[in-house]
Design an enzyme around this catalytic site. Structure first.
Site, PDB file in Angstrom:
ATOM      1  N   LYS A 158       0.833  -1.214   0.000  1.00  0.00           N
ATOM      2  CA  LYS A 158       0.000   0.000   0.000  1.00  0.00           C
ATOM      3  C   LYS A 158       0.862   1.256   0.000  1.00  0.00           C
ATOM      4  O   LYS A 158       1.922   1.279   0.619  1.00  0.00           O
ATOM      5  CB  LYS A 158      -0.894   0.033   1.250  1.00  0.00           C
ATOM      6  N   LYS A 237     -17.963   2.632  -2.558  1.00  0.00           N
ATOM      7  CA  LYS A 237     -19.024   2.027  -1.760  1.00  0.00           C
ATOM      8  C   LYS A 237     -20.351   2.183  -2.481  1.00  0.00           C
ATOM      9  O   LYS A 237     -20.600   3.188  -3.139  1.00  0.00           O
ATOM     10  CB  LYS A 237     -19.099   2.707  -0.390  1.00  0.00           C
ATOM     11  N   ASN A 290     -10.309   8.397   8.295  1.00  0.00           N
ATOM     12  CA  ASN A 290     -10.760   9.445   7.390  1.00  0.00           C
ATOM     13  C   ASN A 290     -11.036  10.695   8.207  1.00  0.00           C
ATOM     14  O   ASN A 290     -11.831  10.661   9.141  1.00  0.00           O
ATOM     15  CB  ASN A 290     -12.021   9.018   6.650  1.00  0.00           C
ATOM     16  N   ARG A 292     -12.657  13.473   7.723  1.00  0.00           N
ATOM     17  CA  ARG A 292     -13.680  14.311   7.088  1.00  0.00           C
ATOM     18  C   ARG A 292     -15.063  13.755   7.419  1.00  0.00           C
ATOM     19  O   ARG A 292     -15.167  12.644   7.952  1.00  0.00           O
ATOM     20  CB  ARG A 292     -13.503  14.248   5.567  1.00  0.00           C
ATOM     21  N   VAL A 295     -19.658  10.443   2.976  1.00  0.00           N
ATOM     22  CA  VAL A 295     -20.895  10.321   2.202  1.00  0.00           C
ATOM     23  C   VAL A 295     -21.984   9.644   3.041  1.00  0.00           C
ATOM     24  O   VAL A 295     -23.132  10.093   3.074  1.00  0.00           O
ATOM     25  CB  VAL A 295     -20.640   9.490   0.914  1.00  0.00           C
ATOM     26  N   ARG A 338     -26.471   4.163  -2.557  1.00  0.00           N
ATOM     27  CA  ARG A 338     -25.982   5.306  -3.331  1.00  0.00           C
ATOM     28  C   ARG A 338     -26.583   5.248  -4.729  1.00  0.00           C
ATOM     29  O   ARG A 338     -26.453   4.239  -5.432  1.00  0.00           O
ATOM     30  CB  ARG A 338     -24.459   5.275  -3.436  1.00  0.00           C
TER      31      ARG A 338
HETATM   32  C1  MV4 Z   1      -6.739  -4.481   2.841  1.00  0.00           C
HETATM   33  C2  MV4 Z   1      -7.410  -5.642   2.417  1.00  0.00           C
HETATM   34  C3  MV4 Z   1      -6.930  -6.855   2.826  1.00  0.00           C
HETATM   35  N1  MV4 Z   1      -5.847  -6.925   3.613  1.00  0.00           N
HETATM   36  N2  MV4 Z   1      -5.672  -4.612   3.634  1.00  0.00           N
HETATM   37  C4  MV4 Z   1      -9.479  -1.325   0.467  1.00  0.00           C
HETATM   38  C5  MV4 Z   1      -9.833   0.048   0.870  1.00  0.00           C
HETATM   39  C6  MV4 Z   1      -8.705   0.527   1.676  1.00  0.00           C
HETATM   40  N3  MV4 Z   1      -9.158   1.427   2.691  1.00  0.00           N
HETATM   41  C7  MV4 Z   1      -8.094  -0.719   2.234  1.00  0.00           C
HETATM   42  N4  MV4 Z   1      -8.598  -1.818   1.462  1.00  0.00           N
HETATM   43  C8  MV4 Z   1      -8.242  -3.093   1.718  1.00  0.00           C
HETATM   44  N5  MV4 Z   1      -7.152  -3.258   2.506  1.00  0.00           N
HETATM   45  C9  MV4 Z   1      -5.240  -5.808   3.997  1.00  0.00           C
HETATM   46  N6  MV4 Z   1      -4.156  -5.922   4.782  1.00  0.00           N
HETATM   47  C10 MV4 Z   1      -8.528  -5.483   1.601  1.00  0.00           C
HETATM   48  C11 MV4 Z   1      -8.932  -4.222   1.239  1.00  0.00           C
HETATM   49  C12 MV4 Z   1     -10.055  -4.177   0.348  1.00  0.00           C
HETATM   50  C13 MV4 Z   1      -9.914  -4.557  -0.981  1.00  0.00           C
HETATM   51  C14 MV4 Z   1      -8.701  -4.890  -1.517  1.00  0.00           C
HETATM   52  C15 MV4 Z   1      -8.580  -5.279  -2.848  1.00  0.00           C
HETATM   53  C16 MV4 Z   1      -9.716  -5.271  -3.661  1.00  0.00           C
HETATM   54  C17 MV4 Z   1     -10.937  -4.910  -3.166  1.00  0.00           C
HETATM   55  C18 MV4 Z   1     -11.054  -4.527  -1.806  1.00  0.00           C
HETATM   56  C19 MV4 Z   1     -12.286  -4.164  -1.305  1.00  0.00           C
HETATM   57  C20 MV4 Z   1     -12.379  -3.807   0.000  1.00  0.00           C
HETATM   58  C21 MV4 Z   1     -11.270  -3.815   0.833  1.00  0.00           C
END
Ligand code: MV4
Length: 454
Positions: A158, A237, A290, A292, A295, A338
Site C-alpha cells: 500500500k 461504496k 478518514n 472528514r 458520504v 448510493r
Molecule cells: C486491505 C485488504 C486486505 N488486507 N488490507 C481497500 C480500501 C482501503 N481502505 C483498504 N482496502 C483493503 N485493505 C489488507 N491488509 C482489503 C482491502 C479491500 C480490498 C482490496 C482489494 C480489492 C478490493 C477490496 C475491497 C475492499 C477492501
C-alpha cells in the site's frame, strides 16, 4: 460565534450543509463552477460566487480562489464537505492562518492520518490492533522481500500517501512480489508524488466496518457506532448500513473503545471515521482514519438521532459536546443505497445528461439526500453520485423491506441509474442474510443476469 459559512463543495453534500446552517441560523455562501450554475445548492444558499471553470482543478480544488471568496464575503468558517479539499492539510492550514475556521480537524491531525504508515504506528502505540506488516515504509527490494516472507503470503502493498484503496497491489509469492513492489512504488510516485509503500498481510474477504467519531476541542471523544460498508465495487461504496449484521455486541464494544483510543492518539477534533477490516473469525484491524465527514454519515444520523453536520459546526465554534457516550442510544437500523448516474449493465459506465422526470420516494422511515430535480443536467466533470436513499426502522428486516419499497417508487428518467441494481441486491438472499463481505459485489455481478439490474 460563527455567523456565515462558505461551503467549499457541490452536489448533495453542499445542499446538506446549507440545510444544517439554515436550522442553526447561520448564513451560507455557495461557491460554484461554471458547470453548476443550475445547481440547487447555488439556488438555496444566501449568497453564491462563481470560482471558475467546470473542471475541479479550475474551481473546487482552487484553494486560492476559495479563500479569496471567503474574504470578499467575510465568512467566519469554511465547510469542505467530502472529497475535493476536505483532507488537504495545506488548505486547512491556509484557513487557520487567514483566521477562517476550517470545519474539520486541525491540519496537524490531517497530516498525521494522511500518512497511512504514521497513522498505523500512532494507533498501535495506543493499543489498537493493526494488520501485521512492515513497521513503516520499506525502501529497498531485498529488505521488502524478506519482510513479505516473514509476514507470509499473500501480502498487500500500500502507498503511504494512498488511502481509500488507491495504489494497492497484492502479491502471492516472491516472484509476483518483486514485480508488484515496483509497480506499487511507481504508481504511488506518479499519483501522489511520494513513492513510499508499506506491506501488510492480505486479509482475504474481510468486512469493511468503520466507526463514526465525534470529538470536541475540550478533549471529549465519543463514537456513534459503526457502519458496515462491505458492499463496494472498485473501492466505491454502494451500500452502507448500521448496525453491522456481523458484529456481536461484545465485538462492537471492543471496536468502539479501540476507535475512541485511535482518535485520542491523533488528538482528534471534529467528525472523523476509524476504518477497520474484520476477518471471518471476528479479528479486527485498524487500516486507516478518514479526517472528514463521509458520504454515508446519514446512516449514523438516523440510528442515533444526532445531526453530524450541526455537531461539526458547533465543535468548530469551540463548544463542548452536550452529551456523553452513555447518552447515545442506538435504537434503529438504517441502510443507505448510493444512487449513481451509471449503467450497471455496461460496467458502470457514467451516464451524464438531462434528468427528465424526477420523483423521489417518501413516507415513514425514508430519507433522500439529493440535489437532483426534474430537468437537472448532470455534469460530466464530477463523480456520478446524484443522491442517497436512506431508510430506517426498528429492525434490519423493516429497514430492508422499506428500502426495497422506496427504490420501487424512485423515478429518475433520462439517465441510467443504480436503482435497479440496488433492488436486485435488496432481494438477494446472500445480502438479506447479512453475509456480504468485500468480495460480495464481484460475486453478485458474476452470478446475476444483467437484465435483473438494467
Ligand atoms: C486491505 C485488504 C486486505 N488486507 N488490507 C481497500 C480500501 C482501503 N481502505 C483498504 N482496502 C483493503 N485493505 C489488507 N491488509 C482489503 C482491502 C479491500 C480490498 C482490496 C482489494 C480489492 C478490493 C477490496 C475491497 C475492499 C477492501
Amino acid at each position: 460565534m460563527i455567523q456565515k459559512i462558505l461551503i467549499a463543495n457541490r452536489g448533495e453534500i453542499a445542499l446538506r450543509i446549507v440545510r444544517a446552517c439554515r436550522e442553526l441560523g447561520i448564513k451560507t455562501l455557495a461557491v460554484y463552477s461554471e458547470a453548476d450554475v443550475q445547481s440547487l445548492h447555488v439556488q438555496l444558499a444566501d449568497e453564491a460566487i462563481c470560482i471558475g471553470g467546470p473542471k475541479s482543478a479550475d474551481s473546487y480544488l482552487r484553494a486560492d480562489r476559495i479563500i479569496s471568496a471567503a474574504e470578499i464575503a467575510d465568512v467566519d468558517a469554511i465547510h469542505p464537505g467530502y472529497g475535493f479539499l476536505s483532507e488537504n492539510a495545506k488548505f486547512a492550514e491556509q484557513c487557520e492562518s487567514c483566521n477562517i475556521k476550517f470545519i474539520g480537524p486541525k491540519s496537524k491531525s490531517i497530516k498525521m492520518m494522511g500518512d497511512k504508515a504514521v497513522a498505523k504506528d500512532t494507533v498501535r502505540k495506543a493499543g489498537v490492533p493493526i494488520v501485521p506488516g512492515s513497521d513503516g515504509p520499506i525502501e529497498n527490494e531485498t529488505e521488502a522481500v524478506k519482510i513479505a516472507r516473514k509476514i507470509g503470503y499473500p501480502v498487500i502493498i500500500k502507498a503511504v500517501a494512498g488511502g481509500g484503496g488507491r495504489g494497492m497491489r497484492i502479491a502471492h509469492n516472491d516472484i509476483s512480489f518483486a514485480k508488484e513492489y515496483h509497480v506499487a512504488r511507481n504508481e504511488a510516485e506518479k499519483a501522489f508524488g511520494n513513492g513510499a509503500v508499506y506491506i501488510e498481510r492480505y486479509i482475504e474477504k474481510p468486512r469493511h466496518i468503520e466507526f463514526q467519531i465525534l470529538a470536541d476541542s475540550h478533549g471529549k471523544v465519543l463514537h456513534l457506532g459503526e457502519r458496515d460498508c462491505s458492499v463496494q465495487r472498485r473501492h466505491q461504496k454502494l451500500i452502507e448500513e448500521s448496525p453491522s449484521p456481523f458484529l456481536s455486541s461484545d465485538l462492537r464494544k471492543k471496536m468502539g473503545k479501540a476507535a475512541v483510543r485511535a482518535a485520542e492518539a491523533a488528538a482528534y477534533e471534529n467528525a472523523g471515521t476509524i476504518e477497520f477490516l474484520v476477518d471471518a473469525k471476528g479479528n479486527f484491524y485498524f487500516i486507516e482514519m478518514n479526517t472528514r465527514i463521509q458520504v454515508e454519515h446519514p446512516v449514523t444520523e438516523e440510528c442515533t438521532g444526532i445531526d453530524l453536520i450541526k455537531q461539526q459546526i458547533l465543535v468548530a465554534n469551540g463548544e463542548k459536546l452536550s452529551f456523553d457516550q452513555g447518552d447515545i442510544k442506538f435504537e434503529k437500523h438504517a441502510i443507505e443505497c448510493r444512487i449513481n448516474a451509471e449503467d450497471p449493465s455496461r460496467n458502470f459506465a457514467p451516464s451524464p445528461g438531462t434528468i427528465g422526470l424526477y420523483y423521489a420516494p417518501g413516507g415513514h422511515g425514508v430519507r433522500v439526500d439529493s440535489h437532483a430535480y426534474s430537468g437537472y443536467v448532470i455534469p460530466s466533470h464530477y463523480d456520478s453520485m446524484i443522491g442517497k436513499l436512506i431508510c430506517f426502522g426498528t429492525t434490519r428486516k423493516v429497514a430492508l423491506e422499506r428500502i426495497y419499497r422506496a427504490l420501487s417508487e424512485y423515478i429518475i428518467r433520462g439517465v441510467k441509474t443504480t436503482i435497479p441494481l440496488h433492488k436486485a441486491i435488496m432481494a438477494d438472499p446472500v445480502f438479506i442474510e447479512g453475509k456480504a463481505t468485500t468480495a460480495y459485489m464481484e460475486d453478485f455481478m458474476s452470478r446475476t443476469p444483467p437484465d435483473l439490474f438494467s
